[in-house]
Design a protein around this motif. Sequence first.
Motif, PDB file in Angstrom:
ATOM      1  N   ARG A 156      10.034  14.425   5.020  1.00  0.00           N
ATOM      2  CA  ARG A 156       9.055  15.382   4.492  1.00  0.00           C
ATOM      3  C   ARG A 156       9.500  16.784   4.894  1.00  0.00           C
ATOM      4  O   ARG A 156       9.948  16.991   6.005  1.00  0.00           O
ATOM      5  CB  ARG A 156       7.662  15.125   5.071  1.00  0.00           C
ATOM      6  CG  ARG A 156       7.200  13.699   4.885  1.00  0.00           C
ATOM      7  CD  ARG A 156       5.861  13.426   5.572  1.00  0.00           C
ATOM      8  NE  ARG A 156       5.689  12.012   5.813  1.00  0.00           N
ATOM      9  CZ  ARG A 156       5.173  11.153   4.938  1.00  0.00           C
ATOM     10  NH1 ARG A 156       4.761  11.577   3.772  1.00  0.00           N
ATOM     11  NH2 ARG A 156       5.069   9.876   5.221  1.00  0.00           N
ATOM     12  N   ARG A 162       5.132   3.357  14.550  1.00  0.00           N
ATOM     13  CA  ARG A 162       5.082   2.839  13.168  1.00  0.00           C
ATOM     14  C   ARG A 162       3.653   2.479  12.782  1.00  0.00           C
ATOM     15  O   ARG A 162       3.240   2.662  11.626  1.00  0.00           O
ATOM     16  CB  ARG A 162       6.006   1.619  13.045  1.00  0.00           C
ATOM     17  CG  ARG A 162       6.249   1.231  11.599  1.00  0.00           C
ATOM     18  CD  ARG A 162       6.964   2.362  10.866  1.00  0.00           C
ATOM     19  NE  ARG A 162       7.025   2.194   9.411  1.00  0.00           N
ATOM     20  CZ  ARG A 162       6.154   2.759   8.569  1.00  0.00           C
ATOM     21  NH1 ARG A 162       5.158   3.489   9.017  1.00  0.00           N
ATOM     22  NH2 ARG A 162       6.292   2.600   7.264  1.00  0.00           N
ATOM     23  N   THR A 181       1.900   5.845  12.096  1.00  0.00           N
ATOM     24  CA  THR A 181       2.274   6.509  10.836  1.00  0.00           C
ATOM     25  C   THR A 181       1.866   5.698   9.614  1.00  0.00           C
ATOM     26  O   THR A 181       1.856   6.232   8.500  1.00  0.00           O
ATOM     27  CB  THR A 181       3.796   6.785  10.777  1.00  0.00           C
ATOM     28  OG1 THR A 181       4.506   5.562  10.989  1.00  0.00           O
ATOM     29  CG2 THR A 181       4.215   7.800  11.821  1.00  0.00           C
ATOM     30  N   SER A 182       1.559   4.442   9.803  1.00  0.00           N
ATOM     31  CA  SER A 182       1.130   3.622   8.663  1.00  0.00           C
ATOM     32  C   SER A 182      -0.278   3.968   8.205  1.00  0.00           C
ATOM     33  O   SER A 182      -0.648   3.673   7.065  1.00  0.00           O
ATOM     34  CB  SER A 182       1.181   2.133   9.031  1.00  0.00           C
ATOM     35  OG  SER A 182       2.512   1.721   9.228  1.00  0.00           O
ATOM     36  N   VAL A 183      -1.043   4.563   9.081  1.00  0.00           N
ATOM     37  CA  VAL A 183      -2.391   4.983   8.700  1.00  0.00           C
ATOM     38  C   VAL A 183      -2.297   6.046   7.615  1.00  0.00           C
ATOM     39  O   VAL A 183      -1.469   6.946   7.697  1.00  0.00           O
ATOM     40  CB  VAL A 183      -3.140   5.548   9.929  1.00  0.00           C
ATOM     41  CG1 VAL A 183      -4.493   6.132   9.534  1.00  0.00           C
ATOM     42  CG2 VAL A 183      -3.293   4.468  10.980  1.00  0.00           C
ATOM     43  N   HIS A 184      -3.123   5.922   6.615  1.00  0.00           N
ATOM     44  CA  HIS A 184      -3.119   6.917   5.552  1.00  0.00           C
ATOM     45  C   HIS A 184      -3.878   8.157   6.004  1.00  0.00           C
ATOM     46  O   HIS A 184      -5.007   8.056   6.466  1.00  0.00           O
ATOM     47  CB  HIS A 184      -3.762   6.342   4.292  1.00  0.00           C
ATOM     48  CG  HIS A 184      -3.650   7.267   3.132  1.00  0.00           C
ATOM     49  ND1 HIS A 184      -2.438   7.647   2.596  1.00  0.00           N
ATOM     50  CD2 HIS A 184      -4.595   7.916   2.413  1.00  0.00           C
ATOM     51  CE1 HIS A 184      -2.645   8.480   1.591  1.00  0.00           C
ATOM     52  NE2 HIS A 184      -3.949   8.661   1.471  1.00  0.00           N
ATOM     53  N   ARG A 185      -3.230   9.295   5.903  1.00  0.00           N
ATOM     54  CA  ARG A 185      -3.872  10.566   6.248  1.00  0.00           C
ATOM     55  C   ARG A 185      -3.814  11.500   5.040  1.00  0.00           C
ATOM     56  O   ARG A 185      -2.852  11.458   4.282  1.00  0.00           O
ATOM     57  CB  ARG A 185      -3.145  11.221   7.437  1.00  0.00           C
ATOM     58  CG  ARG A 185      -3.242  10.425   8.714  1.00  0.00           C
ATOM     59  CD  ARG A 185      -2.451  11.023   9.856  1.00  0.00           C
ATOM     60  NE  ARG A 185      -2.785  10.363  11.106  1.00  0.00           N
ATOM     61  CZ  ARG A 185      -2.221   9.227  11.529  1.00  0.00           C
ATOM     62  NH1 ARG A 185      -1.270   8.656  10.832  1.00  0.00           N
ATOM     63  NH2 ARG A 185      -2.618   8.663  12.655  1.00  0.00           N
ATOM     64  N   SER A 203       3.292   5.923   4.916  1.00  0.00           N
ATOM     65  CA  SER A 203       1.996   5.316   5.233  1.00  0.00           C
ATOM     66  C   SER A 203       1.818   4.069   4.379  1.00  0.00           C
ATOM     67  O   SER A 203       2.569   3.829   3.425  1.00  0.00           O
ATOM     68  CB  SER A 203       0.867   6.302   4.955  1.00  0.00           C
ATOM     69  OG  SER A 203       0.574   6.324   3.573  1.00  0.00           O
ATOM     70  N   ARG A 204       0.809   3.303   4.712  1.00  0.00           N
ATOM     71  CA  ARG A 204       0.567   2.068   3.966  1.00  0.00           C
ATOM     72  C   ARG A 204       0.280   2.313   2.485  1.00  0.00           C
ATOM     73  O   ARG A 204       0.602   1.473   1.636  1.00  0.00           O
ATOM     74  CB  ARG A 204      -0.573   1.270   4.609  1.00  0.00           C
ATOM     75  CG  ARG A 204      -1.866   2.017   4.736  1.00  0.00           C
ATOM     76  CD  ARG A 204      -2.877   1.276   5.579  1.00  0.00           C
ATOM     77  NE  ARG A 204      -3.382   0.087   4.921  1.00  0.00           N
ATOM     78  CZ  ARG A 204      -4.364   0.085   4.001  1.00  0.00           C
ATOM     79  NH1 ARG A 204      -4.949   1.212   3.652  1.00  0.00           N
ATOM     80  NH2 ARG A 204      -4.764  -1.024   3.448  1.00  0.00           N
ATOM     81  N   ILE A 205      -0.288   3.459   2.181  1.00  0.00           N
ATOM     82  CA  ILE A 205      -0.584   3.768   0.775  1.00  0.00           C
ATOM     83  C   ILE A 205       0.673   4.246   0.065  1.00  0.00           C
ATOM     84  O   ILE A 205       0.982   3.837  -1.057  1.00  0.00           O
ATOM     85  CB  ILE A 205      -1.693   4.845   0.689  1.00  0.00           C
ATOM     86  CG1 ILE A 205      -2.968   4.369   1.409  1.00  0.00           C
ATOM     87  CG2 ILE A 205      -1.981   5.208  -0.756  1.00  0.00           C
ATOM     88  CD1 ILE A 205      -3.604   3.135   0.827  1.00  0.00           C
ATOM     89  N   GLU A 206       1.402   5.133   0.723  1.00  0.00           N
ATOM     90  CA  GLU A 206       2.648   5.620   0.121  1.00  0.00           C
ATOM     91  C   GLU A 206       3.624   4.474  -0.147  1.00  0.00           C
ATOM     92  O   GLU A 206       4.422   4.524  -1.087  1.00  0.00           O
ATOM     93  CB  GLU A 206       3.306   6.629   1.072  1.00  0.00           C
ATOM     94  CG  GLU A 206       2.516   7.911   1.260  1.00  0.00           C
ATOM     95  CD  GLU A 206       3.056   8.781   2.386  1.00  0.00           C
ATOM     96  OE1 GLU A 206       3.030  10.019   2.237  1.00  0.00           O
ATOM     97  OE2 GLU A 206       3.508   8.219   3.416  1.00  0.00           O
ATOM     98  N   MET A 207       3.582   3.462   0.710  1.00  0.00           N
ATOM     99  CA  MET A 207       4.519   2.357   0.569  1.00  0.00           C
ATOM    100  C   MET A 207       4.387   1.682  -0.793  1.00  0.00           C
ATOM    101  O   MET A 207       5.376   1.295  -1.400  1.00  0.00           O
ATOM    102  CB  MET A 207       4.278   1.353   1.704  1.00  0.00           C
ATOM    103  CG  MET A 207       5.308   0.250   1.799  1.00  0.00           C
ATOM    104  SD  MET A 207       6.943   0.839   2.310  1.00  0.00           S
ATOM    105  CE  MET A 207       6.769   0.758   4.106  1.00  0.00           C
TER     106      MET A 207
END
Lengths: 237, 237, 237, 237, 237, 237
Positions: free
Chosen positions: A236, A120, A123-127, D191-195
């Motif tokens: 996705r 988690r 996957t939280s890192v923005h890519r 991701s933290r941004i998508e959230m």
Amino acid sequence: MKIYDRNWMQIEDYLDHDDRIVLPVGSTEQHGYLSLGTDAILAERVAVEAAEPLGIPVLPALPFGMSPYFTAYPGSMSLRMSTYIEVIRDLLDVIAGQGFRRVALVNGHGGNAPITGLIREWTSVHRDEPVEVLFHSWYNAPQTAAAASRFSDVQLHGGWVENFAWTRVDGAEVPEGSIEPLPREVTASLSRIEMRTASPDGSHGGDYGRPDADMQTVWDAGVLEVRDLLENGWIRK
Amino acid sequence: MKIYDRNWMQIEDYLDHDDRIVLPVGSTEQHGYLSLGTDAILAERVAVEAAEPLGIPVLPALPFGMSPYFTAYPGSMSLRMSTYIEVIRDLLDVIAGQGFRRVALVNGHGGNAPITGLIREWTSVHRDEPVEVLFHSWYNAPQTAAAASRFSDVQLHGGWVENFAWTRVDGAEVPEGSIEPLPREVTASLSRIEMRTASPDGSHGGDYGRPDADMQTVWDAGVLEVRDLLENGWIRK
Amino acid sequence: MKIYDRNWMQIEDYLDHDDRIVLPVGSTEQHGYLSLGTDAILAERVAVEAAEPLGIPVLPALPFGMSPYFTAYPGSMSLRMSTYIEVIRDLLDVIAGQGFRRVALVNGHGGNAPITGLIREWTSVHRDEPVEVLFHSWYNAPQTAAAASRFSDVQLHGGWVENFAWTRVDGAEVPEGSIEPLPREVTASLSRIEMRTASPDGSHGGDYGRPDADMQTVWDAGVLEVRDLLENGWIRK
Amino acid sequence: MKIYDRNWMQIEDYLDHDDRIVLPVGSTEQHGYLSLGTDAILAERVAVEAAEPLGIPVLPALPFGMSPYFTAYPGSMSLRMSTYIEVIRDLLDVIAGQGFRRVALVNGHGGNAPITGLIREWTSVHRDEPVEVLFHSWYNAPQTAAAASRFSDVQLHGGWVENFAWTRVDGAEVPEGSIEPLPREVTASLSRIEMRTASPDGSHGGDYGRPDADMQTVWDAGVLEVRDLLENGWIRK
Amino acid sequence: MKIYDRNWMQIEDYLDHDDRIVLPVGSTEQHGYLSLGTDAILAERVAVEAAEPLGIPVLPALPFGMSPYFTAYPGSMSLRMSTYIEVIRDLLDVIAGQGFRRVALVNGHGGNAPITGLIREWTSVHRDEPVEVLFHSWYNAPQTAAAASRFSDVQLHGGWVENFAWTRVDGAEVPEGSIEPLPREVTASLSRIEMRTASPDGSHGGDYGRPDADMQTVWDAGVLEVRDLLENGWIRK
Amino acid sequence: MKIYDRNWMQIEDYLDHDDRIVLPVGSTEQHGYLSLGTDAILAERVAVEAAEPLGIPVLPALPFGMSPYFTAYPGSMSLRMSTYIEVIRDLLDVIAGQGFRRVALVNGHGGNAPITGLIREWTSVHRDEPVEVLFHSWYNAPQTAAAASRFSDVQLHGGWVENFAWTRVDGAEVPEGSIEPLPREVTASLSRIEMRTASPDGSHGGDYGRPDADMQTVWDAGVLEVRDLLENGWIRK
């Protein structure tokens, strides 16, 4: 398909039209009368059978997991959690760097489940191109557990539910009958030394085995459920 | 014997009369036209064949090693060194805690060799019962390298010397002939991206293959040399 | 030139026309009758003499290395491998950030060699401006070892091959004669406590010393070989 | 009793007749319209109320947990998993060193659950005096979840089930009504941004609030369940 | 005495009648017009001169410290704090294992001071034979700072107070006069890039130099104060 | 304002016009007759009172710090330095990622001071938008210490200077009078076990308490000094 049955060029070709990959994660640890490799064997096998018709590559099982409570049984291995999260982090980093965008960890060992914390975080890192990572413990996923429950609700470590033709070993006869289940709250709190006393043969209880036909029912459910995950389990596409 | 063909009770019995164990360490990485698992497959296989008549248990190969320079080839995996040393430390700690006193790491991947630093640190610790740890890169050990040199001194990554029936993959024809060897000082200094340009197909040069009979000669030497190590390579008996 | 004989502005000027730098890495550890600093003294001195006519800056020797097997001899120091790789990583990161593009680690201690694993990992990272890192153990490099072999093939820790006028210490007379060499496979497997028994005076065998003229021959070869490395050993110019 | 309402001598006296201690673990993170401290506030409060009649000391809540997916909402904090396991390890080590033998972590944040991996590793170590460690997520424990389900099965982050008088903040009116629940498999993969896009106000769906009487019912169940755990949840007495 | 002027047997003899050792810790970093090694040179030299008449062994200076704010000046090195604490921990562990019971770190670089946190952690561990560790920043210790203040209270990085005959370098003339001091709160908050702008030549202000006689006064005070520490600064005798 | 009295949207609004935030850091450790939470209670309270009129958000106090020397007193907690620096790093990373540009750590525990090493490392990194981090030990800052010195220069751990109405606990009467101060160089060198003998009740000496009016004078100075820091202590505006 096993990635070991492929070379890198074939994987590069595969990435032209798909972005999924499977990493089975298991454990090398005592399973009572059964193979020390039970969790790794089953995780890799269920992954390979599930992925076969889909053409998704399956990495070799990571054979060592988090099993600190079993290390007093000879032949059992264990990685510290601080080690294990770095192993998984490294593999995810490399996998993501090659263009895979959907990764399924097919898990065969309960003690590995806390690795979801690392996943988690990862996957939280923005890519720029998001990577989805699923963690699926095949043996107690809903459909598989339901299939097993048709025979018995007692589904414990080293018991019938792990006793397949491919986890039995030569020279060791699995007992008939059953033993009293060890309560989960007990096995979850014992030290590695206490564990040996509490579970003299390593099985945590219930029937030692069931007819092959029953086992095939459980197995088929397991394979189908992993396959369904690989096809439809992603958010996705 | 593969430890996965045994249960923990059989290993406990084994420890009554012997204290040796084998851990094959490999890598999952590009090998040109050959299997992505070449290093792990060979390390595990050579270990199992060598140990078989001696009855020494062989752990499953650790399939992931240090291959940072190949990670731009899809399907190649790599662990950071900081991770890898913790994996090996954990395994040695558990192994030593179970009564094993002689441990042989049979290695199939050149990039793993620096783990000897950790091993030397680990064996320097004073223990009431000392544990000896050998690190043996089977493919370039003296006897095996000599056997291979009967055919060619060019023994490079992804070349003929790794091309066995059990490292070739379906659907990929290994080219005839040979290519110019890449100098080791060059491959030792390239970044992961430069490596792809320098080695377009992943082979580092020389003949792509040799007759099966030649390969069997090399293989037999490898098995015998590992077996000799397991029998006579220890300073402690 | 020793970087300690320069200020930062002079190094900035140097970077206008060159991009090389040398980091000697040694060890503080027992060397029998010789200085506890033997490995660091020699690594720094050989580097400074080699680099002098080339004008390449030489950092101070990192005086502590990986010597876990000698720590029962008073005055010996050692860093754990997990520490050592972070030290080297940090220094490489800073060096690369300042515009150096070719870095030579001139090593004086066998136990440090596994740091090549970290170096290979570090150089595998893709950088806009690649940085090349050489690791050169001066004392057993081909030309130097050949020069020494003109006198004796027994070239062991604490023996004649490290006995220079600049590694002898006041108040300690090095014995005449020689002692039985300790086999490398033995010294490579002993715990820190066992080492003291196996090597009572810390020398691993062979002649304790040789005439100064012989030593100068070895030294000159060492200096020339490092200088050649600094001039011609790079794949990037 | 809050340990902050005691001095060390009182705790030493307590250890003469009891060996239990509570560590609430929470998080500082967005909770929609509710306090950024919701998870820490609730974990500490439920622990204190549960422990009060039993006289068991309650440490201050660890206010920061693993919330990497919420860090794009200002005011949310997060520790990496590698950090978090060391924090818990350190606290357990100190606690065990003082004579506590039963430790309950009362958890208020779902993202913290993987710390059970570290706890299991820690309890697997053999100690002369075993220490039992429970990890209890109070908000979805069976009795508490059942109490909440009397009102609604939709029990999501930032929703009614966390909306107590003591988690609401001045100057922010919680909306009436409800919003569409976000599927857990979606929130578990963003991701933290998508959230931020998926959850514009930070609530994951369902009713924003319920009458105070309903909330009191849930709360009472939570307190009783924690108290029962502290009294009867141990395998060691 | 420099430990490099001794062999291990001499140190073992020393331990028969004394248990003190000195570890100078410095930094390799810009010092304006002065040597990049200023902090390491001074720390080692002051330690050696102070220890000489007492016969206490002085390790080689650890030449790399924590100087992250100066790394944009070429030739400056820096270790991350996480690295630095492991280096010091390793050295203390080895030193303590050899029978030394009083260790003085003589520090030449302000940025190293936070290592006291690690030292305090290390000394808090209960040992059968306690080991005392002193951390002494020689340049701003009370007597030395007082001696310097006789000439000027402006005692800043790269300024007169570090300008000794043994820190000046060939080919670089130190300017006459002085420059405006940079406020400490400013230099303490700048990034590595901003630092270059704020301090174009690397000196933080005040006089660039003072007469040699003044410098000798400061130096003598420094040596005496370190010597007094080594004789009388311990709480354990 | 306490950030726990706000939700994330309010903090996002705040960031439209300000970029400051406060993180109190304390310790849970013995304070003689006073609360185990003294350092955390005071750090958080002084921060909240100081920040209130400025509208700056104050995070919850990090209640655990570096107190390895007090862990033999029951109820005292401690984090290893290697853990503590990662906690602070993680929090700073998250805080900076949300748009805060000025962060004040208000510290209540002397043992935490070496975290300045990590902070300096963190601020040395070049960022497009620089982030300033202040570390302020409120209790011995100049104005506060001066206010306390009006009553007594003996300002030691667990003594009068920490004895506020809000750090006293029920059921424990603080003694009248005073005790001999323990020299700082002694308390700085004792192991955790020795500390219990040297300081039987945990107070390090001087008066146990002073009249409330005196304490209010000290407190007011502390609050004003923190407030001044938050208003005027930054080099960036």
